[in-house]
Enzyme design. Sequence first.
Site, short mmCIF file in Angstrom:
data_model
loop_
_atom_site.label_atom_id
_atom_site.label_comp_id
_atom_site.label_asym_id
_atom_site.label_seq_id
_atom_site.Cartn_x
_atom_site.Cartn_y
_atom_site.Cartn_z
N LYS A 33 13.27 -24.74 6.81
CA LYS A 33 12.79 -26.57 6.82
C LYS A 33 13.83 -26.98 6.27
O LYS A 33 14.79 -27.09 5.67
CB LYS A 33 11.62 -27.01 4.91
CG LYS A 33 10.12 -26.03 5.72
CD LYS A 33 9.62 -26.39 7.11
CE LYS A 33 8.51 -25.60 7.02
NZ LYS A 33 6.98 -25.84 6.49
N ARG A 45 5.36 -18.62 2.08
CA ARG A 45 4.71 -18.27 3.94
C ARG A 45 6.01 -18.47 3.73
O ARG A 45 7.38 -19.47 4.01
CB ARG A 45 4.50 -19.08 4.40
CG ARG A 45 4.11 -19.27 6.14
CD ARG A 45 3.51 -20.37 6.14
NE ARG A 45 3.71 -20.52 8.14
CZ ARG A 45 3.98 -20.76 9.16
NH1 ARG A 45 4.91 -21.74 8.70
NH2 ARG A 45 4.13 -20.50 10.23
#
Length: 259
Positions: A204, A238
């Site tokens: 991210k 995840r």
Amino acid sequence: MGILNLTPDSFSDGGKFNSEKSALEHAEKLLKDGAEIIDIGPQSTRPNAEFLSSKEEIDRIGNMISLIKKEFPEALISLDTFYAETVKFGFNEGIDMINDISGGQYDDKMFDVAGETKLPYILMHVNPSYETMHDKVKFEDITLEVNRYFSKKTNELLEKGVKDIILDPGFGFGKTVEDQMKMIGETEYLGFEKFPLLIGISRKSFIYKPLGKSPMDINEETQKLHWKVLEQGAKILRVHDVAEAAVTIRQFCEKNKKC
């Protein structure tokens, strides 16, 4: 939870696994590396990604779900979609859970279908429309905001008959770097300890951009953050890099004499 993108345009692995052969090979690698859940994504939700209809998602998935279930019956399969029709298709193909990044906001039939299928449902915090999904919002108190959202949405889901709810605070979706780091530090306060917490911080931008690095070059930093959220009760990670996350989880469990 290992990520299997069937997309040509995902931000870090687009086009790598969108053929049956390559997708099956990647699913096998994810499982060998330690994944227990495979999260299949037919549509990229990165900024400026191509928008697909449910029919286009279903066409892209093809028979991938049933192929993976046949080849790897031990694998749990999560379907990453915000469409009720795609969920119905996935349910008939054998998925084990719904991963809806929209919290039921982009398809008003989603909660009904989740209740009908009785599948576990991953509820993510996100802005209220597809168009504003990535608009940065500076919240007065991000933890309070996310918990208000979880409270409202979990009540709606329970009323629809959804019993198994997993909470995802939505890293990478419409939040400032500062707010996302605050969420990392306050993970223990997210979700009222009533439902399992899923954390998705793999590759991210709130991690790699401030460091001036690429999404592929932040494994060390990511594992340190994974450790922090595990300490605060996170139950599912995840990730793209399953082997590295599996090492972090194993070391965490050994040190804390639990898991």
